[in-house]
Scaffold this motif. Structure first.
Motif, mmCIF file in Angstrom:
data_model
loop_
_atom_site.group_PDB
_atom_site.id
_atom_site.type_symbol
_atom_site.label_atom_id
_atom_site.label_comp_id
_atom_site.label_asym_id
_atom_site.label_seq_id
_atom_site.Cartn_x
_atom_site.Cartn_y
_atom_site.Cartn_z
ATOM 1 N N LEU A 3 24.412 3.402 -18.617
ATOM 2 C CA LEU A 3 25.190 2.505 -17.760
ATOM 3 C C LEU A 3 26.567 3.107 -17.517
ATOM 4 O O LEU A 3 27.187 3.620 -18.440
ATOM 5 C CB LEU A 3 25.328 1.168 -18.506
ATOM 6 C CG LEU A 3 25.762 -0.029 -17.680
ATOM 7 C CD1 LEU A 3 24.644 -0.443 -16.735
ATOM 8 C CD2 LEU A 3 26.095 -1.196 -18.618
ATOM 9 N N LYS A 5 30.164 1.971 -15.676
ATOM 10 C CA LYS A 5 30.908 0.935 -14.954
ATOM 11 C C LYS A 5 32.123 1.554 -14.281
ATOM 12 O O LYS A 5 32.765 2.447 -14.849
ATOM 13 C CB LYS A 5 31.373 -0.146 -15.932
ATOM 14 C CG LYS A 5 30.248 -1.030 -16.419
ATOM 15 C CD LYS A 5 30.794 -2.175 -17.236
ATOM 16 C CE LYS A 5 29.634 -2.997 -17.779
ATOM 17 N NZ LYS A 5 29.995 -3.939 -18.794
ATOM 18 N N ARG A 92 28.138 -9.727 -7.225
ATOM 19 C CA ARG A 92 29.096 -8.788 -7.802
ATOM 20 C C ARG A 92 29.096 -8.931 -9.318
ATOM 21 O O ARG A 92 28.932 -10.046 -9.810
ATOM 22 C CB ARG A 92 30.494 -9.055 -7.235
ATOM 23 C CG ARG A 92 30.611 -8.587 -5.797
ATOM 24 C CD ARG A 92 32.044 -8.260 -5.435
ATOM 25 N NE ARG A 92 32.903 -9.439 -5.439
ATOM 26 C CZ ARG A 92 33.213 -10.148 -4.341
ATOM 27 N NH1 ARG A 92 32.743 -9.817 -3.180
ATOM 28 N NH2 ARG A 92 34.007 -11.184 -4.436
ATOM 29 N N PRO A 93 29.318 -7.855 -10.087
ATOM 30 C CA PRO A 93 29.484 -6.487 -9.605
ATOM 31 C C PRO A 93 28.167 -5.936 -9.023
ATOM 32 O O PRO A 93 27.080 -6.349 -9.426
ATOM 33 C CB PRO A 93 29.902 -5.710 -10.858
ATOM 34 C CG PRO A 93 29.349 -6.497 -12.001
ATOM 35 C CD PRO A 93 29.370 -7.931 -11.566
ATOM 36 N N LYS A 95 25.156 -3.295 -8.211
ATOM 37 C CA LYS A 95 24.417 -2.363 -9.067
ATOM 38 C C LYS A 95 23.721 -1.310 -8.210
ATOM 39 O O LYS A 95 23.069 -1.658 -7.220
ATOM 40 C CB LYS A 95 23.373 -3.115 -9.885
ATOM 41 C CG LYS A 95 24.020 -4.021 -10.924
ATOM 42 C CD LYS A 95 22.974 -4.670 -11.799
ATOM 43 C CE LYS A 95 23.657 -5.564 -12.823
ATOM 44 N NZ LYS A 95 23.047 -6.854 -12.957
ATOM 45 N N CYS A 96 23.851 -0.067 -8.604
ATOM 46 C CA CYS A 96 23.199 1.037 -7.892
ATOM 47 C C CYS A 96 22.516 1.908 -8.931
ATOM 48 O O CYS A 96 23.174 2.402 -9.861
ATOM 49 C CB CYS A 96 24.218 1.873 -7.125
ATOM 50 S SG CYS A 96 25.166 0.944 -5.907
ATOM 51 N N LYS A 97 21.205 2.109 -8.784
ATOM 52 C CA LYS A 97 20.463 2.906 -9.776
ATOM 53 C C LYS A 97 20.303 4.345 -9.314
ATOM 54 O O LYS A 97 19.835 4.596 -8.192
ATOM 55 C CB LYS A 97 19.075 2.301 -9.981
ATOM 56 C CG LYS A 97 19.070 1.185 -10.999
ATOM 57 C CD LYS A 97 17.662 0.858 -11.457
ATOM 58 C CE LYS A 97 17.713 -0.355 -12.381
ATOM 59 N NZ LYS A 97 16.679 -1.310 -12.130
ATOM 60 N N GLU A 102 22.526 3.724 -14.374
ATOM 61 C CA GLU A 102 22.793 2.583 -13.488
ATOM 62 C C GLU A 102 24.311 2.460 -13.350
ATOM 63 O O GLU A 102 25.027 2.422 -14.346
ATOM 64 C CB GLU A 102 22.212 1.285 -14.048
ATOM 65 C CG GLU A 102 22.465 0.137 -13.068
ATOM 66 C CD GLU A 102 21.729 -1.148 -13.444
ATOM 67 O OE1 GLU A 102 20.966 -1.649 -12.606
ATOM 68 O OE2 GLU A 102 21.934 -1.637 -14.571
ATOM 69 N N TYR A 103 24.781 2.452 -12.089
ATOM 70 C CA TYR A 103 26.202 2.339 -11.804
ATOM 71 C C TYR A 103 26.510 0.881 -11.481
ATOM 72 O O TYR A 103 25.811 0.263 -10.664
ATOM 73 C CB TYR A 103 26.583 3.237 -10.618
ATOM 74 C CG TYR A 103 26.180 4.678 -10.845
ATOM 75 C CD1 TYR A 103 27.050 5.588 -11.419
ATOM 76 C CD2 TYR A 103 24.885 5.105 -10.516
ATOM 77 C CE1 TYR A 103 26.663 6.903 -11.659
ATOM 78 C CE2 TYR A 103 24.491 6.406 -10.748
ATOM 79 C CZ TYR A 103 25.384 7.298 -11.321
ATOM 80 O OH TYR A 103 24.988 8.595 -11.556
ATOM 81 N N VAL A 104 27.543 0.350 -12.128
ATOM 82 C CA VAL A 104 27.942 -1.034 -11.901
ATOM 83 C C VAL A 104 29.374 -0.982 -11.365
ATOM 84 O O VAL A 104 30.259 -0.444 -12.029
ATOM 85 C CB VAL A 104 27.867 -1.846 -13.212
ATOM 86 C CG1 VAL A 104 28.327 -3.273 -12.976
ATOM 87 C CG2 VAL A 104 26.442 -1.834 -13.755
ATOM 88 N N ASP A 106 32.695 -2.759 -8.794
ATOM 89 C CA ASP A 106 33.272 -3.920 -8.108
ATOM 90 C C ASP A 106 33.248 -3.728 -6.588
ATOM 91 O O ASP A 106 33.234 -4.702 -5.842
ATOM 92 C CB ASP A 106 34.725 -4.122 -8.567
ATOM 93 C CG ASP A 106 34.789 -4.427 -10.059
ATOM 94 O OD1 ASP A 106 33.878 -5.117 -10.547
ATOM 95 O OD2 ASP A 106 35.724 -3.951 -10.727
#
Ligand code: NDP
Length: 310
Positions: A3, A5, A92-93, A95-97, A102-104, A106
């Motif tokens: 993960l 963030k 929000r936030p 999420k892009c996998k 996985e990128y979280v 704002d």
């Protein structure tokens, strides 16, 4: 899956992506930039760039992208060599996998650009990489002293035709209409070049070749109105008929137009989802220049900054 963030995630690494990340980093937003697997975007397959301001002499596309990347690293952008496979923009936030992360974030800036378009013929597919290419600057070298055809009538087609005169024995530009859409100055160069012939009002019906060795030997053309066919002997065929935006991952989550370009609010980079922005060729089919993409990347970063403050 790990993960990561961040306040702002930037997807893409063309002029729009790098400019967005440079501005976001300088605004203290600690951006993470996922570059995709073809770092640098379309300028990586361009040779001379004479219209990017600030350089008296022609510069090389790949060099310009290396400089942008170096500048992004210098101002503290975290560059990640990954490819976004799916997104969740429903809340929000965001999420892009990626492949294994996985990128979280704002806020998200999409700057994934556009990709070369193909004619869609079976024979074109069969000989891709064996005499059929969509990038003269990448593959032109392999056609030294050979006869080649360029398909298309825009700036790319004309630029590639002119470029290929450095390698090929003869260049034939084949266009489906009787008028090019390339800039006049490029057209003048094309028409005055002794190594170039233009065939008007014809479309490619089939690409011909042999199986052993797998290679192109020619193509069959069809007149757009009469349907009359003609055969041309060729060693290589370059398809230069425009681009499609790289939006397959986003199209079910954002508003896109009938050609797949992300729709933004006029005069901004704001998409239909608040907090998700789009910059460069992924949303712009009108200007499509390195400098306009960079400008939109800057706009997106400034809009993200304002959005996060609010
Ligand atoms: P364009 O969309 O401008 O041109 C595509 C060309 O391919 C058109 O002539 C079109 O024909 C033709 N075409 C499209 N589909 C087919 C098909 N299925 N079969 C046959 N022909 C087809 O794309 P470009 O890639 O040339 O340029 C994209 C943008 O990038 C433009 O804005 C251009 O100005 C810019 N550019 C600028 C450069 C520079 O400044 N040095 C260099 C390269 C690009 P038709 O005309 O009939 O529609």
């Amino acid at each position: 899956m790990s993960l990561k963030k961040c306040k702002v995630l930037i997807i893409g690494s063309g002029p729009a992506g790098y400019t967005a990340s440079i501005y976001a980093a300088r605004a203290g937003l600690n951006p993470v930039q996922v570059t995709g697997f073809e770092q640098g975007g379309q300028l990586m397959v361009t040779t001379d760039v004479e219209n990017y301001p600030g350089f008296r002499q022609a510069i090389q596309g790949p060099w310009l992208m290396e400089e942008m990347k170096a500048q992004a690293e210098h101002v503290g952008v975290e560059l990640v060599y990954d490819m976004i496979q799916s997104v969740d923009f429903s809340k929000r936030p965001f999420k892009c996998k990626g492949e294994s992360t996985e990128y979280v974030a704002d806020a998200v800036i999409i700057a994934t650009g556009a990709k070369a378009r193909w004619l869609g013929l079976d024979s074109e597919k069969k000989f891709q990489g064996f005499g059929v290419s969509a990038c003269a600057t990448c593959d032109g070298f392999f056609f030294k002293g050979k006869r080649i055809a360029i398909i298309g009538g825009g700036n790319t087609a004309v630029e590639e035709a002119l470029y290929m005169t450095n390698h090929a024995s003869h260049v034939t530009l084949i266009h489906r209409r009787n008028k090019l859409r390339a800039e006049q100055v490029m057209q003048d160069k094309l028409f005055n070049h002794p190594k170039i012939t233009v065939i008007w009002d014809h479309v490619v019906d089939e690409i011909l070749g042999t199986d052993a060795p797998k290679s192109v030997t020619g193509l069959t053309l069809k007149h757009r109105e009469t349907g009359v066919q003609q055969h041309l002997d060729m060693d290589g065929i370059f398809i230069a008929i425009g681009h499609d935006p790289a939006t397959s991952v986003f199209k079910d989550h954002l508003e896109t137009d009938h050609e797949g370009y992300i729709v933004v609010r006029p005069g901004t980079t704001q998409t239909a989802i608040e907090g998700v922005f789009a910059a460069g060729d992924v949303q712009d089919k009108v200007y499509r220049q390195a400098v306009t993409a960079a400008g939109q990347g800057c706009m997106a970063a400034l809009e993200v900054e304002k959005f996060l403050q609010e």
